[in-house]
Design a protein around this motif. Structure first.
Motif, PDB file in Angstrom:
ATOM      1  N   GLN A   6      -0.114-117.397 -39.528  1.00  0.00           N
ATOM      2  CA  GLN A   6      -0.305-116.508 -38.386  1.00  0.00           C
ATOM      3  C   GLN A   6       0.380-117.094 -37.169  1.00  0.00           C
ATOM      4  OE1 GLN A   6      -4.261-114.923 -37.653  1.00  0.00           O
ATOM      5  NE2 GLN A   6      -4.064-115.458 -35.498  1.00  0.00           N
ATOM      6  N   GLU A   7       0.947-116.220 -36.340  1.00  0.00           N
ATOM      7  CA  GLU A   7       1.510-116.604 -35.049  1.00  0.00           C
ATOM      8  C   GLU A   7       0.717-115.888 -33.974  1.00  0.00           C
ATOM      9  OE1 GLU A   7       3.978-118.690 -34.131  1.00  0.00           O
ATOM     10  OE2 GLU A   7       4.327-119.293 -36.186  1.00  0.00           O
ATOM     11  N   ASN A   8       0.405-116.579 -32.897  1.00  0.00           N
ATOM     12  CA  ASN A   8      -0.342-115.995 -31.784  1.00  0.00           C
ATOM     13  C   ASN A   8       0.589-115.812 -30.597  1.00  0.00           C
ATOM     14  OD1 ASN A   8      -2.893-116.126 -33.150  1.00  0.00           O
ATOM     15  ND2 ASN A   8      -2.853-118.313 -32.774  1.00  0.00           N
ATOM     16  N   ILE A   9       0.516-114.630 -29.991  1.00  0.00           N
ATOM     17  CA  ILE A   9       1.296-114.343 -28.796  1.00  0.00           C
ATOM     18  C   ILE A   9       0.316-114.200 -27.647  1.00  0.00           C
ATOM     19  CG2 ILE A   9       2.803-112.679 -27.646  1.00  0.00           C
ATOM     20  CD1 ILE A   9       3.893-111.956 -30.417  1.00  0.00           C
ATOM     21  N   GLU A  26      11.909-106.985 -25.310  1.00  0.00           N
ATOM     22  CA  GLU A  26      12.255-108.216 -26.031  1.00  0.00           C
ATOM     23  C   GLU A  26      11.063-108.719 -26.835  1.00  0.00           C
ATOM     24  OE1 GLU A  26      15.612-110.057 -23.028  1.00  0.00           O
ATOM     25  OE2 GLU A  26      13.560-110.805 -22.902  1.00  0.00           O
ATOM     26  N   LEU A  27       9.881-108.624 -26.262  1.00  0.00           N
ATOM     27  CA  LEU A  27       8.671-109.067 -26.962  1.00  0.00           C
ATOM     28  C   LEU A  27       8.403-108.194 -28.187  1.00  0.00           C
ATOM     29  CD1 LEU A  27       6.355-111.057 -27.030  1.00  0.00           C
ATOM     30  CD2 LEU A  27       5.050-109.456 -25.630  1.00  0.00           C
ATOM     31  N   ARG A  28       8.600-106.878 -28.051  1.00  0.00           N
ATOM     32  CA  ARG A  28       8.410-105.975 -29.194  1.00  0.00           C
ATOM     33  C   ARG A  28       9.395-106.308 -30.320  1.00  0.00           C
ATOM     34  NH1 ARG A  28       8.537-102.059 -25.177  1.00  0.00           N
ATOM     35  NH2 ARG A  28       6.456-101.694 -24.376  1.00  0.00           N
ATOM     36  N   MET A  29      10.648-106.592 -29.965  1.00  0.00           N
ATOM     37  CA  MET A  29      11.652-106.942 -30.979  1.00  0.00           C
ATOM     38  C   MET A  29      11.292-108.256 -31.657  1.00  0.00           C
ATOM     39  SD  MET A  29      15.316-105.615 -29.381  1.00  0.00           S
ATOM     40  CE  MET A  29      15.483-107.055 -28.375  1.00  0.00           C
ATOM     41  N   LEU A  30      10.846-109.252 -30.889  1.00  0.00           N
ATOM     42  CA  LEU A  30      10.435-110.531 -31.460  1.00  0.00           C
ATOM     43  C   LEU A  30       9.261-110.336 -32.406  1.00  0.00           C
ATOM     44  CD1 LEU A  30      10.466-113.643 -31.609  1.00  0.00           C
ATOM     45  CD2 LEU A  30       8.923-113.627 -29.636  1.00  0.00           C
ATOM     46  N   LYS A  31       8.266-109.561 -31.969  1.00  0.00           N
ATOM     47  CA  LYS A  31       7.083-109.302 -32.790  1.00  0.00           C
ATOM     48  C   LYS A  31       7.479-108.629 -34.100  1.00  0.00           C
ATOM     49  CE  LYS A  31       2.581-106.986 -32.584  1.00  0.00           C
ATOM     50  NZ  LYS A  31       2.678-105.856 -33.480  1.00  0.00           N
ATOM     51  N   ALA A  32       8.351-107.632 -34.044  1.00  0.00           N
ATOM     52  CA  ALA A  32       8.792-106.927 -35.252  1.00  0.00           C
ATOM     53  C   ALA A  32       9.506-107.869 -36.217  1.00  0.00           C
ATOM     54  CB  ALA A  32       9.699-105.761 -34.876  1.00  0.00           C
ATOM     55  N   VAL A  34       9.206-111.286 -36.409  1.00  0.00           N
ATOM     56  CA  VAL A  34       8.310-112.310 -36.934  1.00  0.00           C
ATOM     57  C   VAL A  34       7.316-111.711 -37.929  1.00  0.00           C
ATOM     58  CG1 VAL A  34       6.560-114.028 -36.300  1.00  0.00           C
ATOM     59  CG2 VAL A  34       8.607-113.781 -34.913  1.00  0.00           C
ATOM     60  N   GLU A  35       6.916-110.444 -37.714  1.00  0.00           N
ATOM     61  CA  GLU A  35       5.978-109.782 -38.621  1.00  0.00           C
ATOM     62  C   GLU A  35       6.528-109.631 -40.036  1.00  0.00           C
ATOM     63  OE1 GLU A  35       2.965-106.841 -36.303  1.00  0.00           O
ATOM     64  OE2 GLU A  35       5.038-106.179 -36.408  1.00  0.00           O
ATOM     65  N   LYS A  36       7.822-109.767 -40.192  1.00  0.00           N
ATOM     66  CA  LYS A  36       8.422-109.685 -41.526  1.00  0.00           C
ATOM     67  C   LYS A  36       7.990-110.856 -42.404  1.00  0.00           C
ATOM     68  CE  LYS A  36      12.545-107.278 -39.909  1.00  0.00           C
ATOM     69  NZ  LYS A  36      14.002-107.396 -39.717  1.00  0.00           N
ATOM     70  N   SER A  37       7.625-111.974 -41.762  1.00  0.00           N
ATOM     71  CA  SER A  37       7.312-113.155 -42.555  1.00  0.00           C
ATOM     72  C   SER A  37       5.896-113.694 -42.366  1.00  0.00           C
ATOM     73  CB  SER A  37       8.316-114.268 -42.243  1.00  0.00           C
ATOM     74  OG  SER A  37       8.254-114.617 -40.878  1.00  0.00           O
ATOM     75  N   THR A  38       5.175-113.236 -41.354  1.00  0.00           N
ATOM     76  CA  THR A  38       3.825-113.742 -41.115  1.00  0.00           C
ATOM     77  C   THR A  38       3.013-112.761 -40.290  1.00  0.00           C
ATOM     78  OG1 THR A  38       2.570-115.710 -40.436  1.00  0.00           O
ATOM     79  CG2 THR A  38       4.338-115.024 -38.993  1.00  0.00           C
ATOM     80  N   LYS A  39       1.727-112.971 -40.221  1.00  0.00           N
ATOM     81  CA  LYS A  39       0.825-112.131 -39.435  1.00  0.00           C
ATOM     82  C   LYS A  39       0.967-112.481 -37.954  1.00  0.00           C
ATOM     83  CE  LYS A  39      -4.030-111.171 -38.678  1.00  0.00           C
ATOM     84  NZ  LYS A  39      -5.380-111.636 -38.873  1.00  0.00           N
TER      85      LYS A  39
END
Length: 51
Positions: A6-9, A26-32, A34-39
């Protein structure tokens, strides 16, 4: 190689270190990405960035 479960933002809680707030898109793109590989857990203090 790191494999987090899990990653916490969240917002910067260290007031002695000045960090700029991210741009919402930019945060939405980063979240999308990172979500490919972890919660992803968006902390309540960072929900304002996700609007």
């Amino acid at each position: 190689m790191c494999s987090p479960q899990q990653e916490n933002i969240g917002r910067n809680s260290r007031y002695d270190i000045a960090l700029p707030d991210p741009i919402a898109n930019e945060l939405r793109m980063l979240k999308a990405e990172v979500e490919k590989s972890t919660k992803i857990e968006v902390k309540t203090d960072a929900l304002c960035w996700m609007r």
